[in-house]
Design a protein around this motif. Structure first.
Motif, PDB file in Angstrom:
ATOM      1  N   VAL A 182       0.846  -1.194   0.000  1.00 16.50           N
ATOM      2  CA  VAL A 182       0.000   0.000   0.000  1.00 16.50           C
ATOM      3  C   VAL A 182       0.878   1.240   0.000  1.00 16.50           C
ATOM      4  O   VAL A 182       1.767   1.387   0.843  1.00 16.50           O
ATOM      5  CB  VAL A 182      -0.935   0.039   1.233  1.00 16.50           C
ATOM      6  N   LYS A 183       0.624   2.122  -0.960  1.00 18.20           N
ATOM      7  CA  LYS A 183       1.331   3.401  -1.044  1.00 18.20           C
ATOM      8  C   LYS A 183       0.410   4.457  -0.446  1.00 18.20           C
ATOM      9  O   LYS A 183      -0.694   4.689  -0.938  1.00 18.20           O
ATOM     10  CB  LYS A 183       1.628   3.721  -2.510  1.00 18.20           C
ATOM     11  N   ILE A 184       0.855   5.074   0.645  1.00 17.09           N
ATOM     12  CA  ILE A 184       0.061   6.095   1.326  1.00 17.09           C
ATOM     13  C   ILE A 184       0.570   7.455   0.867  1.00 17.09           C
ATOM     14  O   ILE A 184       1.761   7.750   0.992  1.00 17.09           O
ATOM     15  CB  ILE A 184       0.186   6.002   2.863  1.00 17.09           C
ATOM     16  N   THR A 185      -0.326   8.292   0.365  1.00 16.64           N
ATOM     17  CA  THR A 185       0.042   9.625  -0.113  1.00 16.64           C
ATOM     18  C   THR A 185      -0.693  10.666   0.713  1.00 16.64           C
ATOM     19  O   THR A 185      -1.923  10.627   0.813  1.00 16.64           O
ATOM     20  CB  THR A 185      -0.331   9.785  -1.603  1.00 16.64           C
ATOM     21  N   ILE A 186       0.051  11.596   1.309  1.00 20.26           N
ATOM     22  CA  ILE A 186      -0.543  12.738   2.005  1.00 20.26           C
ATOM     23  C   ILE A 186      -0.461  13.913   1.043  1.00 20.26           C
ATOM     24  O   ILE A 186       0.625  14.277   0.596  1.00 20.26           O
ATOM     25  CB  ILE A 186       0.220  13.093   3.303  1.00 20.26           C
ATOM     26  N   MET A 187      -1.623  14.498   0.721  1.00 22.89           N
ATOM     27  CA  MET A 187      -1.648  15.620  -0.219  1.00 22.89           C
ATOM     28  C   MET A 187      -1.724  16.938   0.555  1.00 22.89           C
ATOM     29  O   MET A 187      -2.638  17.128   1.360  1.00 22.89           O
ATOM     30  CB  MET A 187      -2.863  15.485  -1.145  1.00 22.89           C
TER      31      MET A 187
END
Length: 197
Positions: free
Chosen positions: A91-96
């Motif tokens: 899982v790639k977690i991206t915080i925008m």
């Protein structure tokens, strides 16, 4: 059989109703085998099919978050991450970050650390949080391999099917018995109330 002339080998193949198949063409002399070639082709195709069935493709799922995420939304997104890790996917977690949020990367870092701690029993941090333009990215890897997760899911599905075959009306009977108990309890309640009066 040892070294035999080609004519003798063909004769033997016809005698046993088999095919003469060249196994090692580059060997000196070439090596041949007497076999049922159709059966051999079928078995090799079945083995290849089994190997493909057990093969696992590594998939990277992505989950996007914002630094000011609501607690309920966080729980929902965390549930998705848990499901992906249970299935054996990365899982790639991206915080925008938007606008002034970009000046506070520590908010995103703390959120990623919190998520990593919440799912520590299912996965580990494969790639530490790092800033990538407006986004901060972290990759979580599952403790279980994809093949293990697939095997467990297959076993659970087979167990459910076996349980359904063994007890075909179990869920329906359980619901009916609950309904009967409820109506009996309702019928007894007025009788007890009148006895007390």
């Amino acid at each position: 059989m040892g070294i035999v002339p080609l004519a003798k080998a063909l004769e033997l193949a016809q005698e046993y109703d088999l095919d003469l198949v060249e196994v090692a063409a580059n060997a000196r002399p070439p090596v041949c085998k007497l076999m049922d070639y159709g059966k051999f082709k079928y078995e090799s195709a079945m083995k290849a099919r089994e190997a493909r069935k057990n093969q696992a493709h590594t998939v990277i799922k992505e989950m996007k978050l914002r630094p000011k995420i609501d607690p309920h939304d966080y729980d929902t997104k965390k549930g998705h991450v848990v499901r992906f890790l249970k299935q054996g996917d990365k899982v790639k977690i991206t915080i925008m970050f938007r606008g002034r949020e970009q000046s506070r990367p520590e908010l995103g870092y703390r959120l990623l650390q919190r998520l990593a701690e919440d799912v520590a029993d299912l996965g580990f941090v494969e790639s530490n949080p790092k800033q990538d333009g407006r986004n901060m990215i972290m990759v979580l890897g599952p403790h279980k391999k994809k093949t293990e997760a697939m095997a467990e899911a297959r076993q659970a599905q087979e167990a459910r099917k076996a349980d359904a075959k063994a007890n075909p009306g179990k869920s329906q009977n359980a619901a009916e018995s609950d309904h009967v108990e409820d109506t009996e309890a309702e019928a007894e309640a007025p009788a007890e109330a009148s006895a007390e009066a």
